[in-house]
Design a protein around this motif. Structure first.
Motif, short mmCIF file in Angstrom:
data_model
loop_
_atom_site.label_atom_id
_atom_site.label_comp_id
_atom_site.label_asym_id
_atom_site.label_seq_id
_atom_site.Cartn_x
_atom_site.Cartn_y
_atom_site.Cartn_z
N VAL A 283 0.87 -1.18 -0.04
CA VAL A 283 -0.12 -0.03 0.15
C VAL A 283 0.84 1.18 -0.04
O VAL A 283 1.68 1.58 0.84
CB VAL A 283 -1.01 -0.17 1.17
CG1 VAL A 283 -1.90 1.06 1.06
CG2 VAL A 283 -1.68 -1.41 1.34
N PHE A 284 0.75 1.97 -1.10
CA PHE A 284 1.69 3.14 -1.32
C PHE A 284 1.15 4.61 -1.15
O PHE A 284 -0.13 4.68 -1.47
CB PHE A 284 2.29 3.17 -2.74
CG PHE A 284 2.81 4.31 -3.12
CD1 PHE A 284 4.38 4.33 -2.47
CD2 PHE A 284 2.56 5.13 -4.22
CE1 PHE A 284 4.86 5.61 -3.15
CE2 PHE A 284 3.10 6.28 -4.48
CZ PHE A 284 4.56 6.49 -4.11
N THR A 285 1.67 5.26 -0.12
CA THR A 285 1.21 6.68 -0.10
C THR A 285 1.39 7.78 -1.22
O THR A 285 2.83 7.89 -1.32
CB THR A 285 1.70 7.17 1.40
OG1 THR A 285 1.63 6.34 2.47
CG2 THR A 285 1.20 8.63 1.43
N SER A 286 0.57 7.78 -1.80
CA SER A 286 0.70 8.81 -2.96
C SER A 286 -0.06 10.03 -2.77
O SER A 286 -0.12 10.34 -1.54
CB SER A 286 0.18 8.36 -4.30
OG SER A 286 0.38 9.20 -5.38
N THR A 287 -0.23 10.92 -3.66
CA THR A 287 -0.56 12.58 -3.07
C THR A 287 -1.47 12.76 -4.10
O THR A 287 -1.48 12.28 -5.46
CB THR A 287 0.39 13.70 -3.31
OG1 THR A 287 -0.02 14.97 -3.09
CG2 THR A 287 1.47 13.47 -4.41
N THR A 288 -2.49 13.88 -3.97
CA THR A 288 -3.29 14.22 -4.86
C THR A 288 -2.60 15.02 -5.91
O THR A 288 -3.52 15.49 -6.88
CB THR A 288 -4.66 14.88 -4.16
OG1 THR A 288 -4.04 16.14 -3.22
CG2 THR A 288 -5.42 14.24 -3.16
N GLY A 289 -1.53 15.38 -5.64
CA GLY A 289 -0.67 16.24 -6.59
C GLY A 289 -0.45 15.21 -7.88
O GLY A 289 -0.01 16.06 -8.85
N THR A 290 -0.72 14.08 -7.93
CA THR A 290 -0.39 13.38 -8.98
C THR A 290 -1.67 13.21 -9.96
O THR A 290 -1.64 12.88 -11.21
CB THR A 290 -0.03 11.87 -8.73
OG1 THR A 290 -1.13 11.19 -8.11
CG2 THR A 290 1.02 11.86 -7.84
N LEU A 291 -2.66 13.90 -9.72
CA LEU A 291 -4.13 13.77 -10.05
C LEU A 291 -4.11 15.04 -11.12
O LEU A 291 -3.16 16.12 -11.09
CB LEU A 291 -5.19 13.80 -9.02
CG LEU A 291 -5.39 12.88 -8.12
CD1 LEU A 291 -6.39 12.98 -7.09
CD2 LEU A 291 -5.56 11.40 -9.06
N ALA A 292 -5.15 15.00 -11.80
CA ALA A 292 -5.32 16.17 -12.81
C ALA A 292 -6.02 17.27 -11.99
O ALA A 292 -6.31 17.27 -10.99
CB ALA A 292 -6.36 15.68 -14.02
N ILE A 293 -6.08 18.56 -12.84
CA ILE A 293 -6.80 19.72 -12.63
C ILE A 293 -7.81 19.85 -13.61
O ILE A 293 -7.66 19.61 -14.68
CB ILE A 293 -5.86 20.90 -12.45
CG1 ILE A 293 -5.13 21.11 -13.52
CG2 ILE A 293 -4.94 20.51 -11.40
CD1 ILE A 293 -4.41 22.50 -13.58
N LYS B 104 6.31 -6.49 -12.93
CA LYS B 104 7.04 -7.39 -11.83
C LYS B 104 6.17 -8.06 -10.93
O LYS B 104 6.73 -8.57 -9.89
CB LYS B 104 7.97 -6.39 -10.95
CG LYS B 104 9.19 -6.06 -11.94
CD LYS B 104 10.56 -5.36 -11.07
CE LYS B 104 11.63 -4.97 -11.98
NZ LYS B 104 12.90 -4.80 -11.36
N ASN B 105 4.68 -7.91 -11.18
CA ASN B 105 3.67 -8.55 -10.31
C ASN B 105 3.65 -8.04 -9.21
O ASN B 105 3.32 -8.82 -8.01
CB ASN B 105 4.10 -10.18 -10.61
CG ASN B 105 3.73 -10.39 -12.12
OD1 ASN B 105 3.04 -9.96 -12.85
ND2 ASN B 105 4.78 -11.40 -12.47
N LEU B 106 4.13 -6.79 -8.63
CA LEU B 106 4.10 -6.20 -7.24
C LEU B 106 2.66 -6.10 -7.01
O LEU B 106 1.81 -5.40 -8.04
CB LEU B 106 4.70 -5.00 -7.35
CG LEU B 106 4.62 -4.31 -6.00
CD1 LEU B 106 5.68 -4.98 -4.94
CD2 LEU B 106 4.91 -2.74 -5.95
N PRO B 107 2.26 -6.66 -5.81
CA PRO B 107 0.62 -6.44 -5.47
C PRO B 107 0.37 -5.19 -4.92
O PRO B 107 -0.08 -5.09 -3.68
CB PRO B 107 0.48 -7.57 -4.62
CG PRO B 107 1.73 -7.77 -3.77
CD PRO B 107 2.74 -7.57 -4.96
N GLY B 108 0.69 -3.96 -5.75
CA GLY B 108 0.63 -2.61 -5.25
C GLY B 108 -0.60 -2.06 -5.43
O GLY B 108 -1.50 -2.14 -6.55
#
Length: 334
Positions: free
Chosen positions: A118-128, A166-170
């Motif tokens: 489970v990876f902590t990303s950010t809403t900054g990677t989303l569109a506007i 790489k089949n990471l279950p992310g």
């Protein structure tokens, strides 16, 4: 000596457990009766988890042996490491931690027998968007977020590539600005709440942003481990609130007068440009940078419907979280 071999039921590993989100993820795992291991640096401020019974191991995200050791016997890894210092004059540390450090972690995770990463990303990677709330399918479409956003976009893309190749279950959670108790370090936005709660900041900024309670965000991380679709990302945000509303909630929680002086964006940009000039002249990193203000001004309302449908996630209310954050900061002054 602690057994890192994973006898009994699998352990849950939290990397970055000393941080604001990581400490709350750890707390919720312990409350759920899970066998929890945390990976920390020796220099980490651990006040957020010092009252918890967890297994500690030490190392950083560039230590491949320590990562493999920490993941042994674990079925879920919660990755909560982020360098969010968007104001750095030299952006090298942002890419080193957020991208290259993550690459080391993903290599270890791909080699481990994990059920979920489970990876902590950010809403900054989303569109506007100016026309409708943004969803996960909207493609990132802006370039004014500086090195911090660039590093976070690269990080999320790297995670998703590991899932494909790489089949990471992310699974990635795009988490918005978090508020709540236990912000020990504190975060920059938490610092403002602390000042409002102390009656020392009668201002509000004339922009709005997506916000979420820290405990709601942590609960989403746990739900993603159970229900999140591999290779997918989920928006974890409650509401689009103005800073005036945020500061008013904090003031009310501690019996302070609500903020009454609005600072227009033009004035904020002028102050931010002065900050950047002073940073260059003094050769020091100063936090009120133009890039951070620009990023805050660009953010769009978001739609967390996918998280509600697929994860069963419903926020309890960011108003409560802001209230609790203000009371937390007020209690630290006693």
């Amino acid at each position: 000596m602690n057994d890192l071999g994973g006898r009994g039921h699998p352990k849950k590993l939290v990397i970055g457990a000393s941080g604001f989100l990581g400490s709350h993820v750890t707390r919720q795992l312990v409350a759920a009766g899970e066998d929890v291991r945390v990976m920390l640096r020796c220099t980490s401020d651990t006040r957020g988890i010092d009252d918890l019974t967890v297994e500690r191991c030490y190392g950083d995200v560039f230590d491949d042996a320590a990562l493999a050791h920490a993941m042994a016997g674990c079925d879920v890894v919660y990755y909560c490491v982020v360098d969010a210092r968007m104001w750095l004059r030299d952006p090298t540390p942002l890419f080193r931690t957020n991208v290259e450090g993550l690459r080391h972690v993903l290599d270890a995770a791909a080699a481990a027998d994990l059920r979920k990463f489970v990876f902590t990303s950010t809403t900054g990677t989303l569109a506007i968007s100016n026309s409708r709330p943004v969803t996960e399918v909207d493609v990132h479409n802006w370039t004014d977020g500086g090195a911090y956003i660039a590093s976070r976009v690269q990080a999320e893309n790297l995670l998703l590539r590991y899932c494909r190749e790489k089949n990471l279950p992310g699974v990635a959670l795009c988490i918005s600005t978090t508020y709540g108790p236990g912000d020990w370090q504190p975060t920059p936005h938490g610092s403002l709440i602390a000042r409002v709660a102390a009656g020392k900041f009668p201002f509000y900024f004339r922009f709005s942003s997506e916000v979420v309670g820290i405990e709601d965000a942590a609960r989403a991380m746990l739900l993603a481990a159970e229900r999140g679709k591999v290779g997918d990302r989920y928006i974890i945000s409650d509401r689009y609130l103005s800073t005036r509303e945020v500061h008013a909630i904090a003031a009310a929680a501690t019996g302070r007068r609500p903020p009454r002086i609005g600072i227009p964006m033009g004035v904020l940009y002028f102050m931010a440009h002065l900050n950047d000039l002073a940073s260059r002249v003094l050769r020091r990193d100063l936090p009120f940078a133009v890039v951070g203000l620009r990023m805050a001004a660009l953010m769009s309302p978001l739609d967390h419907g996918k998280a509600a449908r697929e994860l069963g996630w419903e926020p309890q209310g960011v108003d409560i979280a802001i209230d609790e954050a203000a009371k937390f900061f007020a209690a630290q002054r006693v």
